[in-house]
Design a protein around this motif. Structure first.
Motif, PDB file in Angstrom:
ATOM      1  N   ALA A   1       4.608  -2.245  -1.338  1.00  0.00           N
ATOM      2  CA  ALA A   1       5.001  -2.370  -2.745  1.00  0.00           C
ATOM      3  C   ALA A   1       3.799  -2.362  -3.669  1.00  0.00           C
ATOM      4  N   ARG A   2       2.670  -2.872  -3.197  1.00  0.00           N
ATOM      5  CA  ARG A   2       1.463  -2.966  -4.023  1.00  0.00           C
ATOM      6  C   ARG A   2       0.283  -2.314  -3.301  1.00  0.00           C
ATOM      7  N   PRO A   3      -0.771  -1.923  -4.026  1.00  0.00           N
ATOM      8  CA  PRO A   3      -1.971  -1.403  -3.358  1.00  0.00           C
ATOM      9  C   PRO A   3      -2.531  -2.425  -2.370  1.00  0.00           C
ATOM     10  N   VAL A   4      -3.089  -1.931  -1.285  1.00  0.00           N
ATOM     11  CA  VAL A   4      -3.703  -2.803  -0.281  1.00  0.00           C
ATOM     12  C   VAL A   4      -5.211  -2.598  -0.341  1.00  0.00           C
ATOM     13  N   PRO A   5      -5.959  -3.611  -0.785  1.00  0.00           N
ATOM     14  CA  PRO A   5      -7.420  -3.460  -0.862  1.00  0.00           C
ATOM     15  C   PRO A   5      -8.037  -3.476   0.528  1.00  0.00           C
ATOM     16  N   THR A   6      -8.909  -2.506   0.788  1.00  0.00           N
ATOM     17  CA  THR A   6      -9.471  -2.388   2.122  1.00  0.00           C
ATOM     18  C   THR A   6     -10.907  -1.885   2.050  1.00  0.00           C
ATOM     19  N   VAL A   7     -11.433  -1.479   3.187  1.00  0.00           N
ATOM     20  CA  VAL A   7     -12.796  -0.964   3.317  1.00  0.00           C
ATOM     21  C   VAL A   7     -12.723   0.563   3.358  1.00  0.00           C
ATOM     22  N   GLY A   8     -13.574   1.218   2.594  1.00  0.00           N
ATOM     23  CA  GLY A   8     -13.676   2.666   2.641  1.00  0.00           C
ATOM     24  C   GLY A   8     -15.035   3.093   3.146  1.00  0.00           C
ATOM     25  N   THR A   9     -15.060   4.185   3.890  1.00  0.00           N
ATOM     26  CA  THR A   9     -16.334   4.782   4.309  1.00  0.00           C
ATOM     27  C   THR A   9     -16.126   6.291   4.425  1.00  0.00           C
ATOM     28  N   PRO A  10     -17.051   7.095   3.907  1.00  0.00           N
ATOM     29  CA  PRO A  10     -16.822   8.544   3.859  1.00  0.00           C
ATOM     30  C   PRO A  10     -16.940   9.225   5.221  1.00  0.00           C
ATOM     31  N   SER A  11     -16.398  10.441   5.258  1.00  0.00           N
ATOM     32  CA  SER A  11     -16.634  11.355   6.379  1.00  0.00           C
ATOM     33  C   SER A  11     -17.669  12.388   5.958  1.00  0.00           C
ATOM     34  N   TYR A  12     -18.575  12.719   6.872  1.00  0.00           N
ATOM     35  CA  TYR A  12     -19.567  13.753   6.644  1.00  0.00           C
ATOM     36  C   TYR A  12     -19.292  14.947   7.557  1.00  0.00           C
ATOM     37  N   LEU A  13     -19.683  16.120   7.091  1.00  0.00           N
ATOM     38  CA  LEU A  13     -19.828  17.259   7.997  1.00  0.00           C
ATOM     39  C   LEU A  13     -21.294  17.290   8.395  1.00  0.00           C
ATOM     40  N   MET A  14     -21.558  17.123   9.677  1.00  0.00           N
ATOM     41  CA  MET A  14     -22.904  17.000  10.205  1.00  0.00           C
ATOM     42  C   MET A  14     -23.300  18.255  10.969  1.00  0.00           C
ATOM     43  N   CYS A  15     -24.585  18.357  11.275  1.00  0.00           N
ATOM     44  CA  CYS A  15     -25.082  19.438  12.124  1.00  0.00           C
ATOM     45  C   CYS A  15     -26.308  18.940  12.879  1.00  0.00           C
ATOM     46  N   ARG A  16     -26.715  19.689  13.886  1.00  0.00           N
ATOM     47  CA  ARG A  16     -27.985  19.372  14.544  1.00  0.00           C
ATOM     48  C   ARG A  16     -29.114  19.813  13.623  1.00  0.00           C
ATOM     49  N   SER A  17     -30.191  19.081  13.639  1.00  0.00           N
ATOM     50  CA  SER A  17     -31.297  19.356  12.719  1.00  0.00           C
ATOM     51  C   SER A  17     -31.891  20.737  12.925  1.00  0.00           C
ATOM     52  N   SER A  18     -31.795  21.279  14.154  1.00  0.00           N
ATOM     53  CA  SER A  18     -32.388  22.580  14.461  1.00  0.00           C
ATOM     54  C   SER A  18     -31.484  23.753  14.093  1.00  0.00           C
TER      55      SER A  18
ATOM     56  N   HIS B   1     -15.494  -0.386  -1.685  1.00  0.00           N
ATOM     57  CA  HIS B   1     -14.190  -0.957  -2.017  1.00  0.00           C
ATOM     58  C   HIS B   1     -13.189   0.190  -2.165  1.00  0.00           C
ATOM     59  N   ALA B   2     -12.034   0.054  -1.559  1.00  0.00           N
ATOM     60  CA  ALA B   2     -11.021   1.111  -1.615  1.00  0.00           C
ATOM     61  C   ALA B   2      -9.637   0.478  -1.595  1.00  0.00           C
ATOM     62  N   ASP B   3      -8.692   1.140  -2.218  1.00  0.00           N
ATOM     63  CA  ASP B   3      -7.304   0.672  -2.252  1.00  0.00           C
ATOM     64  C   ASP B   3      -6.385   1.715  -1.646  1.00  0.00           C
ATOM     65  N   VAL B   4      -5.590   1.302  -0.664  1.00  0.00           N
ATOM     66  CA  VAL B   4      -4.507   2.151  -0.184  1.00  0.00           C
ATOM     67  C   VAL B   4      -3.412   2.092  -1.240  1.00  0.00           C
ATOM     68  N   PRO B   5      -3.051   3.221  -1.846  1.00  0.00           N
ATOM     69  CA  PRO B   5      -2.123   3.178  -2.986  1.00  0.00           C
ATOM     70  C   PRO B   5      -0.761   2.593  -2.629  1.00  0.00           C
ATOM     71  N   ALA B   6      -0.126   1.982  -3.612  1.00  0.00           N
ATOM     72  CA  ALA B   6       1.239   1.488  -3.434  1.00  0.00           C
ATOM     73  C   ALA B   6       2.142   2.633  -3.008  1.00  0.00           C
ATOM     74  N   GLY B   7       3.022   2.344  -2.058  1.00  0.00           N
ATOM     75  CA  GLY B   7       3.984   3.337  -1.602  1.00  0.00           C
ATOM     76  C   GLY B   7       3.493   4.249  -0.504  1.00  0.00           C
ATOM     77  N   ALA B   8       2.206   4.187  -0.155  1.00  0.00           N
ATOM     78  CA  ALA B   8       1.683   5.097   0.875  1.00  0.00           C
ATOM     79  C   ALA B   8       2.403   4.908   2.205  1.00  0.00           C
ATOM     80  N   TYR B   9       2.680   3.648   2.542  1.00  0.00           N
ATOM     81  CA  TYR B   9       3.374   3.336   3.791  1.00  0.00           C
ATOM     82  C   TYR B   9       4.533   2.377   3.532  1.00  0.00           C
TER      83      TYR B   9
END
Length: 301
Positions: free
Chosen positions: A228-245, A217-225
């Motif tokens: 007037a009010r926060p917009v509830p949306t979907v959040g998903t993180p970013s990872y820094l990945m690498c090859r296993s080797s 669960h994530a909220d785009v804060p009020a005033g970001a774009y």
């Protein structure tokens, strides 16, 4: 700046041919994203910090998450950024030989529409013209899952456009809405007048049930774009990945550099944006690379 012993060992490991393809490699290849996008900007900054440590880094511009994971798998890249859901799919479903160095920051799923376009809920997308993000992007993976979770009564007419192309298409009336996954605020959207964001938060429970807890669960804060009010949306993180080797010394040095340089990196303004070690280790089913895990253990003792 003199090269630290650890950076020297990491550079030596890269120079010894750590690409996993059998050929000699003398650069650390960092797969980022589109030029000017958040992965592109953050990747340029990370590359600069690694060079300060004495490493030789080649920045590879890509379509982002899915393409980056493919390049890690086939040996064309050594490290790269990816959305958590794309990384989870790579490990759990596709069994790709990739690992995580850190959970970086939260991405917010933006469903962008014209303010006067009559789209106020995700169900209004039925039959509409919609961009789900560029081919090979993590945005396209997330958007496809969001649309499936919404169970539209009629399918939307889909195209695959990057952020800049989507903005132009919406402005020219060629599409009715587009998806974008990124930090808040995304500068290109701040500069776009007359837009609104569609709330997506009711779909989080469906996404978590079907795919797992990388959706939040994530909220785009009020005033970001101009909202007037926060917009509830979907959040998903970013990872820094690498090859296993990737050699342990290289993984250790890259991870250490993330945190010694975190103020200069200026990750997007979002949870984890300043890079917090406790936040960074939460990579779900995507295992931390042993070199990264060794760094975190060295910090906590």
């Amino acid at each position: 700046m003199s090269i630290s012993r650890r950076a020297f060992l990491a550079l030596a490991a890269v120079a010894a041919g750590c690409s996993g393809t059998g050929g000699e490699t003398r650069v650390l290849r960092l797969a980022t994203g589109l030029a000017g996008g958040p992965y592109g900007v953050l990747g340029d900054r990370l590359a600069a910090e690694l060079r300060r440590e004495g490493m030789t880094v080649q920045v590879l511009q890509t379509a982002a998450s899915v393409q980056n994971l493919t390049m890690l798998t086939d040996g064309r890249a050594d490290i790269g950024f990816a959305l958590a859901d794309s990384a989870d799919d790579a490990v759990r479903v596709r069994h790709q030989p990739v690992a995580a160095l850190a959970r970086m920051y939260m991405n917010y799923v933006h469903l962008v529409v014209a303010e006067d376009g009559g789209i106020t809920g995700v169900r209004n997308l039925a039959g509409r013209r919609l961009s789900i993000g560029a081919e090979g992007s993590g945005t396209a993976v997330t958007a496809t899952r969001v649309l499936a979770a919404a169970a539209l009564p009629r399918p939307a007419r889909l195209s695959r456009l990057g952020l800049d192309e989507s903005i132009k298409a919406l402005r020219d009336g060629e599409i009715d809405a587009f998806f974008w996954s990124g930090g808040v605020p995304t500068p290109a959207l701040v500069a776009l007048p007359g837009i609104a964001l569609v709330p997506l938060e009711p779909l989080v429970a469906v996404l978590r049930r079907d795919f797992g807890p990388m959706y939040e669960h994530a909220d785009v804060p009020a005033g970001a774009y101009g909202n007037a009010r926060p917009v509830p949306t979907v959040g998903t993180p970013s990872y820094l990945m690498c090859r296993s080797s990737l050699p342990d010394d290289v993984a250790y040095t890259v991870t250490e550099t993330l945190f010694t340089a975190r103020d200069r990196l200026q990750a997007p303004s979002a949870p984890g944006g300043r890079l917090d070690r406790r936040y960074a280790i939460g990579t779900g089913v995507v295992q931390l690379h042993p070199g990264a895990a060794r760094y975190y253990r060295s910090v906590w003792g």
